[in-house]
Design a protein around this motif. Sequence first.
Motif, PDB file in Angstrom:
ATOM      1  N   CYS A 191      17.101 -25.726 -32.472  1.00  0.00           N
ATOM      2  CA  CYS A 191      17.537 -24.342 -32.296  1.00  0.00           C
ATOM      3  C   CYS A 191      16.666 -23.332 -33.018  1.00  0.00           C
ATOM      4  O   CYS A 191      16.978 -22.141 -33.009  1.00  0.00           O
ATOM      5  CB  CYS A 191      18.982 -24.182 -32.785  1.00  0.00           C
ATOM      6  SG  CYS A 191      20.165 -25.230 -31.930  1.00  0.00           S
ATOM      7  N   THR A 221      17.775 -20.098 -29.527  1.00  0.00           N
ATOM      8  CA  THR A 221      19.137 -19.925 -30.029  1.00  0.00           C
ATOM      9  C   THR A 221      20.190 -20.238 -28.962  1.00  0.00           C
ATOM     10  O   THR A 221      21.366 -20.377 -29.298  1.00  0.00           O
ATOM     11  CB  THR A 221      19.338 -18.496 -30.537  1.00  0.00           C
ATOM     12  OG1 THR A 221      19.050 -17.566 -29.482  1.00  0.00           O
ATOM     13  CG2 THR A 221      18.412 -18.213 -31.710  1.00  0.00           C
ATOM     14  N   ILE A 236      22.507 -23.285 -29.529  1.00  0.00           N
ATOM     15  CA  ILE A 236      23.490 -23.330 -30.610  1.00  0.00           C
ATOM     16  C   ILE A 236      24.872 -23.709 -30.075  1.00  0.00           C
ATOM     17  O   ILE A 236      25.549 -24.594 -30.599  1.00  0.00           O
ATOM     18  CB  ILE A 236      23.542 -21.977 -31.343  1.00  0.00           C
ATOM     19  CG1 ILE A 236      22.229 -21.747 -32.095  1.00  0.00           C
ATOM     20  CG2 ILE A 236      24.731 -21.920 -32.304  1.00  0.00           C
ATOM     21  CD1 ILE A 236      22.144 -20.396 -32.765  1.00  0.00           C
ATOM     22  N   PRO A 277      25.255 -25.507 -36.521  1.00  0.00           N
ATOM     23  CA  PRO A 277      25.338 -24.510 -35.449  1.00  0.00           C
ATOM     24  C   PRO A 277      26.399 -23.451 -35.685  1.00  0.00           C
ATOM     25  O   PRO A 277      26.258 -22.312 -35.232  1.00  0.00           O
ATOM     26  CB  PRO A 277      25.644 -25.344 -34.196  1.00  0.00           C
ATOM     27  CG  PRO A 277      26.246 -26.598 -34.701  1.00  0.00           C
ATOM     28  CD  PRO A 277      25.571 -26.862 -36.014  1.00  0.00           C
TER      29      PRO A 277
END
Length: 424
Positions: free
Chosen positions: A281, A285, A288, A330
Motif C-alpha cells: 500500500c 492507497t 488499504i 491498514p
Amino acid sequence: MSTLTPTAPEQTLPIRPAVAPPARLRWWQVLAIVAAAFNARTSVTAVGAALPEIRAALGLGTGAVVVLTALPCLCIAATTCLVPLLRRRMGTQTGIVLFLGFLLTGQAIRVAEGQWLLLAGTALACCAIGGTQVLLPAVCQQLGGRRAAGLTMLSASTIGAGAATATATTPWLTEIGGWRAGLGAWIVPVAFALLLWAPQSSTPRITAPQLEKPRRPLLRSPGAWYLTTFMGLQSLQALSLLSWQPVLLRTTGADPAQAAALSTNTLVVSIAASAVITASCYRRTTHIGRWMVLTTCSGGLGLLGLLIAPSAAPVLWAALLGVGMAALAPAMAAIPVQAADGDETTRLSAMVQGFGYLLAAIGPALIGTLTDATSNAEWTLTALLFCNLVQLLFAALSNRLPAQAEAPARLPKTAPEVRPVPPG
C-alpha cells in the motif's frame, strides 16, 4: 471584442494553494517516526509479560491486577479527546515530544517502590501512548505528503513489532534482573526516540495559508464510524489474543511449551504480514480497504480452525491469527486517506482510537470471564468469531468509502482554473 483566453501575464496570478507542499522527507524523519511508533506498545505488553513476577513481588490482589490490565485501553481512550486541542495550540511535532516525555516519566515512576507508584506510572505511560498514537497519522501526513498512508502504515507495523519484541524479551529480562529490570529496560528506546524528536520541537512552525472551509462533523459521518468500529473490534481481538492466546491454546489440548511456541508464531507472522501490507500500500492507497477485508477473513479462518479442529493444523491456525492481527496497519493507514488535512486527520484519529479502545477494553475482561467460567475454549472462540464477523461487515463498508460522496473533497491534480480579467 475581448477574448476569453487569458494572456501569459494573467496566467501567473498569485493563487494561494490550500495546503503547502511538504518538504522532502528525510531519512532521519522516518527514523524518528519509527522510533516513536516502536514505543507505542512496549510499556503495555511488558507489564503483561512480567505480571506473575510483579504480582508476587508486590502482593497485588485481584482488584489491583484488574485495574492494571484495564488501564491501557481506558487511559488511551481518555487521552484522545484532548489531543486535537493540544495539537492546535503547540503543533504536531511538539506534541509528540511532550507525550514521549510523559512516557519516559511514567516508565521511570512505575519501577519505584510500591504498587501505587506502579499504577500511577502505568497510567501516565498509557496516557502518553494514547497521545502519541493519535498524533502519528497527523505527523505522517505532515511530513510524508502523498506518501502519508504508506508512512502511517509503516508506523503501525512498527507498533506491532515493538509489542512483539516486548512480549518476547521481557520474561527473559525479568528472569535475569527481576521485574524492575524487565520494565525499566524499555526506558532506553523511549529516551532514544525523545533524542530524535527533541530538536524538532524547537523548529519554528510555518503555517500554510488555508482555504476557509467548515469543519466536517465527524460524529455524524457514517464513514468515520465504520472505521472506528473496525478499529475497535480489531483491537478487541488483538488485545484478547495477546492476553489469553496461550491459555486458550492449552484448553484446546496444546501443552505449555507448544502453546508458547504457537503464540510466538502468531506474533512473528503479524510482523511479517504488516511489512507485506506496508509494501503493498505504499504507492497504491486503493489497496488499504482490500487488506482490511483480507486480514479480517484470515483472522476469522484462524478462529474457526481452532474452534472446529484445533489439533489438525495448529501452526496454520496460529499463522492465520497473526495475519488477522496485522489489520492494525491498514486501519491506521486509512485515517490520513479519509481526512482532508492535518486538523481533520488528528480529529479522526482521536475519534477512531478513542471510541475504538473503549470498545476494545471489553475484550480481555470478556474473554477472561468466559475462560474462567467454562472448562473449554468453545464459548470464548465463538465470541471472538462473532466479533470477527461484525468486523468483516465494517471492513467491507470501509472498503467502499473512496467511491462514496461522503469522502472529503480534495484539490484537483490539474492546474486551477484561471478566470479571464476584464479589459481595462
